[in-house]
Design an enzyme around this catalytic site. Structure first.
Site, PDB file in Angstrom:
ATOM      1  N   GLU A 154      -9.339  31.604   3.507  1.00 45.41           N
ATOM      2  CA  GLU A 154      -8.825  32.379   2.572  1.00 45.41           C
ATOM      3  C   GLU A 154      -8.918  31.287   1.112  1.00 45.41           C
ATOM      4  O   GLU A 154      -8.696  30.520   0.873  1.00 45.41           O
ATOM      5  CB  GLU A 154      -7.757  32.658   2.096  1.00 45.41           C
ATOM      6  N   GLU A 178      -4.492  24.784   3.079  1.00 46.63           N
ATOM      7  CA  GLU A 178      -3.938  25.811   2.753  1.00 46.63           C
ATOM      8  C   GLU A 178      -5.503  27.239   2.919  1.00 46.63           C
ATOM      9  O   GLU A 178      -4.442  28.413   3.097  1.00 46.63           O
ATOM     10  CB  GLU A 178      -3.484  25.811   1.210  1.00 46.63           C
ATOM     11  N   LYS A 220      -7.258  30.021  -1.993  1.00 51.99           N
ATOM     12  CA  LYS A 220      -5.872  29.575  -2.505  1.00 51.99           C
ATOM     13  C   LYS A 220      -5.677  28.155  -2.776  1.00 51.99           C
ATOM     14  O   LYS A 220      -6.285  27.587  -2.595  1.00 51.99           O
ATOM     15  CB  LYS A 220      -5.761  29.821  -0.509  1.00 51.99           C
ATOM     16  N   GLU A 231       6.388  33.708   9.408  1.00 48.39           N
ATOM     17  CA  GLU A 231       4.755  33.053   9.204  1.00 48.39           C
ATOM     18  C   GLU A 231       4.657  31.655   9.934  1.00 48.39           C
ATOM     19  O   GLU A 231       5.862  31.113  10.047  1.00 48.39           O
ATOM     20  CB  GLU A 231       5.022  31.733   7.491  1.00 48.39           C
TER      21      GLU A 231
END
Length: 405
Positions: free
Chosen positions: A327, A336, A330, A273
């Protein structure tokens, strides 16, 4: 004669590379890069279905993606495609998978029914099992990995599927300079077991590396250009004399030195990541669309070059970008929920050169920020003319050089 052909080959490579970088700079091309993947998280209630995601990845010429579970819908939708999946055992499952029978059941129900139609190339056993806040599951890590690998051997899949685990940089006690890299004493015992397993199975050590976090915590001490891959003086490791022009490569090399201190010098290190948030809370310094676009675009350029780190110049660095989508479910700070290159409706959050073959100029214009767009039609036309004449110029040089031989 051999020198003649080698010169022609080098010339061909240089011209193709310049073409690729030229088009990437203007957001017109993204060629397939085997060392590049992308993380496909699914913590959202408005994301497109897996079949649509497959189409998006295919149009972007990305052939590797990582998911954070073994979602049957994803595994089924990705069957008979050219995209390789890196699947994940959820953290909470590790205690039960220490049992070899449970691990065999997991492999026979979660992996075997989909393989080989779905290209599953790796299993991540957990994700960031050691952090600054929690290390309660790390003792189960290597036993669970061994049980899953044994199950793959038993089912004849071990030749095709690697077993590893993504680690956070929290496993390092020191990371600066890179040559000082060493693991925390709390995880040294587990790391010995993990590295022994990876060495014996020829699997990579994966690290989740985010230069953004280092910059956010020390924006007055760490130059922004250094973390964004922009031109900068960089830093010189005083012991190895290696020069680093970006933080990501320094972080990777710190992991390599840490492994070497435990006696393991030949294990591949990959980045499972890395990314940059396009939005954050008031105290999340640097979380902007502009910085996110620059970080990811510059990283893509490095991937196109097939670079290695200063310590391993001749070993291409495998990288998974984080993430494909923003997203919305999250937890945590605003950042985030804003790492995605794309919005859930499949429009670009910003343009880093990942312009799909199916995208029209209209969709590009509608993206939040496009590094290639312009407020003026005249400027756009000027850019197009510039690219055209640059390409003609390069072709002319290429023809003149090869004609000599």
């Amino acid at each position: 004669m051999s020198n003649m052909f080698s010169r022609i080959a080098v010339t061909n490579y240089v011209v193709v590379l310049v073409f690729s970088l030229t088009f990437l700079e203007h957001g017109l091309l993204f060629q397939r890069v085997s060392s590049l993947g992308i993380n496909y998280g699914q913590v959202g209630d408005n994301l497109p279905p897996p079949d649509k995601v497959l189409q998006l990845l295919g149009s972007l010429h990305i052939n590797k993606t990582r998911i954070y579970d073994t979602n049957p819908k994803v595994l089924t939708s990705f069957a008979n495609s050219n995209i390789e999946l890196f699947v994940t055992v959820e953290n909470q499952m590790l205690p039960s998978l220490v049992d070899p029978q449970q691990a065999l059941q997991w492999v026979t129900s979660r992996i075997k029914p989909y393989f080989p139609a779905t290209k599953i190339g790796g299993i991540a056993v957990g994700n960031e099992l050691y952090t600054d806040d929690d290390s309660s599951l790390i003792g189960y890590l290597v036993p669970a990995m061994m049980s899953i690998h044994a199950a793959l051997v038993q089912t004849g899949l071990d030749k095709y599927i690697q077993v590893s685990t993504p680690n956070s940089l929290s496993v390092l006690q020191e990371s600066y300079p890179p040559s000082a890299g060493c693991f925390r004493p709390q995880v040294a015992g587990v790391m010995m077991q993990l590295l022994s397993f990876l060495h014996s199975t020829k699997s990579p050590f994966w690290i989740n590396a985010y230069p953004y976090f280092a910059y956010k915590d020390s924006p007055t001490k760490i130059p922004l250009d250094y973390v964004l891959f922009n031109p900068n003086p960089g830093m010189l490791d005083p012991y190895t004399k290696y020069h680093y022009d970006n933080m990501l490569y320094a972080q990777v090399d710190a992991v390599i030195f840490a492994m070497a201190r435990l006696g393991f010098k030949d294990i591949e290190v990959g980045v499972s990541e890395t990314g940059w948030p396009s939005k954050g809370d008031g105290d999340e310094i640097g979380a902007t669309v502009a910085n996110a676009a620059v970080y990811n675009k510059n990283l893509l350029k490095r991937q196109l070059l097939g670079e290695g780190t200063p310590l391993r110049k001749n070993m291409r660095l495998d990288v998974y970008l984080f993430a494909l989508f923003n997203e919305d479910l999250k937890p945590g700070p605003t950042s985030e929920r804003n790492y995605g290159l794309y919005q859930p409706d499949e429009t670009m959050a910003y343009n880093v050169g990942l312009l799909s073959s199916s995208q029209s100029s209209t969709s590009t214009t509608n993206s939040i920020v496009s590094l290639t767009s312009s407020a003026s039609t005249d400027i756009k036309r000027g850019n197009q003319r510039f690219i055209y004449f640059k390409c003609v110029y390069l072709l002319a040089i290429h023809m003149l050089i090869t004609r000599r031989y």
